[in-house]
Write a protein that holds these residues in place. Structure first.
Motif, short mmCIF file in Angstrom:
data_model
loop_
_atom_site.label_atom_id
_atom_site.label_comp_id
_atom_site.label_asym_id
_atom_site.label_seq_id
_atom_site.Cartn_x
_atom_site.Cartn_y
_atom_site.Cartn_z
N GLY A 1 53.14 36.18 36.93
CA GLY A 1 52.39 34.94 36.85
C GLY A 1 53.11 33.82 37.57
O GLY A 1 54.29 33.93 37.91
N PHE A 2 52.38 32.73 37.79
CA PHE A 2 52.92 31.58 38.50
C PHE A 2 52.17 30.34 38.04
O PHE A 2 51.00 30.40 37.68
CB PHE A 2 52.81 31.76 40.02
CG PHE A 2 51.53 32.42 40.44
CD1 PHE A 2 50.42 31.67 40.76
CD2 PHE A 2 51.44 33.81 40.48
CE1 PHE A 2 49.23 32.29 41.13
CE2 PHE A 2 50.25 34.44 40.85
CZ PHE A 2 49.14 33.67 41.17
N ILE B 1 56.47 33.33 36.02
CA ILE B 1 56.38 33.58 34.58
C ILE B 1 55.94 35.03 34.39
O ILE B 1 55.03 35.51 35.07
CB ILE B 1 55.40 32.58 33.93
CG1 ILE B 1 55.20 32.88 32.44
CG2 ILE B 1 54.09 32.50 34.65
CD1 ILE B 1 54.38 31.83 31.71
N ALA B 2 56.63 35.72 33.49
CA ALA B 2 56.29 37.11 33.18
C ALA B 2 56.79 37.42 31.78
O ALA B 2 57.62 36.69 31.23
CB ALA B 2 56.92 38.07 34.19
N ASN B 3 56.29 38.52 31.24
CA ASN B 3 56.75 38.91 29.90
C ASN B 3 58.21 39.35 29.91
O ASN B 3 58.82 39.50 28.85
CB ASN B 3 55.85 39.99 29.30
CG ASN B 3 55.72 41.21 30.17
OD1 ASN B 3 56.37 41.33 31.21
ND2 ASN B 3 54.86 42.12 29.76
N VAL C 1 47.93 25.33 33.93
CA VAL C 1 47.09 26.40 34.46
C VAL C 1 48.01 27.43 35.10
O VAL C 1 48.87 27.10 35.92
CB VAL C 1 46.07 25.87 35.50
CG1 VAL C 1 45.22 27.02 36.04
CG2 VAL C 1 45.18 24.79 34.88
N ILE C 2 47.84 28.69 34.69
CA ILE C 2 48.68 29.80 35.14
C ILE C 2 47.81 30.80 35.88
O ILE C 2 46.73 31.17 35.41
CB ILE C 2 49.34 30.50 33.93
CG1 ILE C 2 50.22 29.51 33.16
CG2 ILE C 2 50.14 31.72 34.38
CD1 ILE C 2 50.66 30.01 31.80
N GLY C 3 48.28 31.23 37.04
CA GLY C 3 47.62 32.30 37.78
C GLY C 3 48.44 33.58 37.64
O GLY C 3 49.66 33.53 37.49
N THR C 4 47.76 34.71 37.65
CA THR C 4 48.45 36.00 37.57
C THR C 4 47.87 36.96 38.61
O THR C 4 46.74 36.79 39.07
CB THR C 4 48.33 36.65 36.18
OG1 THR C 4 46.96 36.98 35.94
CG2 THR C 4 48.84 35.74 35.09
N THR C 5 48.67 37.94 38.96
CA THR C 5 48.21 38.98 39.87
C THR C 5 48.66 40.33 39.32
O THR C 5 49.70 40.43 38.66
CB THR C 5 48.76 38.79 41.30
OG1 THR C 5 48.26 39.85 42.12
CG2 THR C 5 50.27 38.78 41.33
N GLU C 6 47.87 41.34 39.60
CA GLU C 6 48.24 42.70 39.20
C GLU C 6 48.85 43.47 40.37
O GLU C 6 49.20 44.64 40.22
CB GLU C 6 47.02 43.42 38.63
CG GLU C 6 46.55 42.80 37.33
CD GLU C 6 45.37 43.53 36.71
OE1 GLU C 6 44.99 44.60 37.20
OE2 GLU C 6 44.85 43.01 35.71
N LYS C 7 48.99 42.83 41.53
CA LYS C 7 49.58 43.48 42.69
C LYS C 7 51.09 43.61 42.57
O LYS C 7 51.70 44.41 43.28
CB LYS C 7 49.23 42.71 43.97
CG LYS C 7 47.77 42.77 44.32
CD LYS C 7 47.51 42.07 45.62
CE LYS C 7 46.04 42.17 45.98
NZ LYS C 7 45.77 41.59 47.30
#
Length: 130
Positions: A30-31, A68-70, A104-110
């Motif tokens: 995430g970012f 940002i990540a788990n 606001v957080i964006g995430t990608t699965e790539k």
């Protein structure tokens, strides 16, 4: 891209709340897209310093950037005091929300973000898995 919008409330810890959110939502990569709000206390590590500095006054959050990540977060913040003077650095635990923080957080699965200790820097550094 998946988007999350969150609001943090008074007395919440900015960094810890984002870390917990990443864990709860199982965010792998995430970012921060947008972040504004206010702090009643800031805890920032300035450039080339080993320890963070606690600042006990009211601040406006002007910018928050980073990953940002788990598995961990790496965030930098810019804040302004009541006279508009701006300071910034590495966000640490202990940045306490005054009235609100709208994020606001964006995430990608790539990708998948991991934090791995880097002997050269002495810090947990980003490792990107595709």
């Amino acid at each position: 891209m998946k988007l999350f919008a969150i609001r943090l409330k008074p007395n919440e810890d900015l960094r810890q709340s984002l870390k917990n959110f990443a864990i709860q939502q199982s965010i792998q990569a995430g970012f921060i897209l947008s972040a504004i709000g206010s702090l009643q206390q800031a805890n920032i590590r300035f450039a080339n310093q080993e320890n963070s500095t606690v600042l006990n006054e009211k601040f406006e959050i002007l910018s928050l950037q980073g990953t940002i990540a788990n598995t961990g977060v790496h965030l930098h913040i810019a804040i302004a005091d009541r006279e508009g003077k701006t300071i910034g650095g590495h966000l640490d635990n202990g940045c306490i929300i005054y009235t609100t923080a709208e994020i606001v957080i964006g995430t990608t699965e790539k990708f998948s973000f991991k934090r791995i200790f880097d002997e050269q820097t002495g810090y947990q550094e980003l490792e990107i898995e595709v």
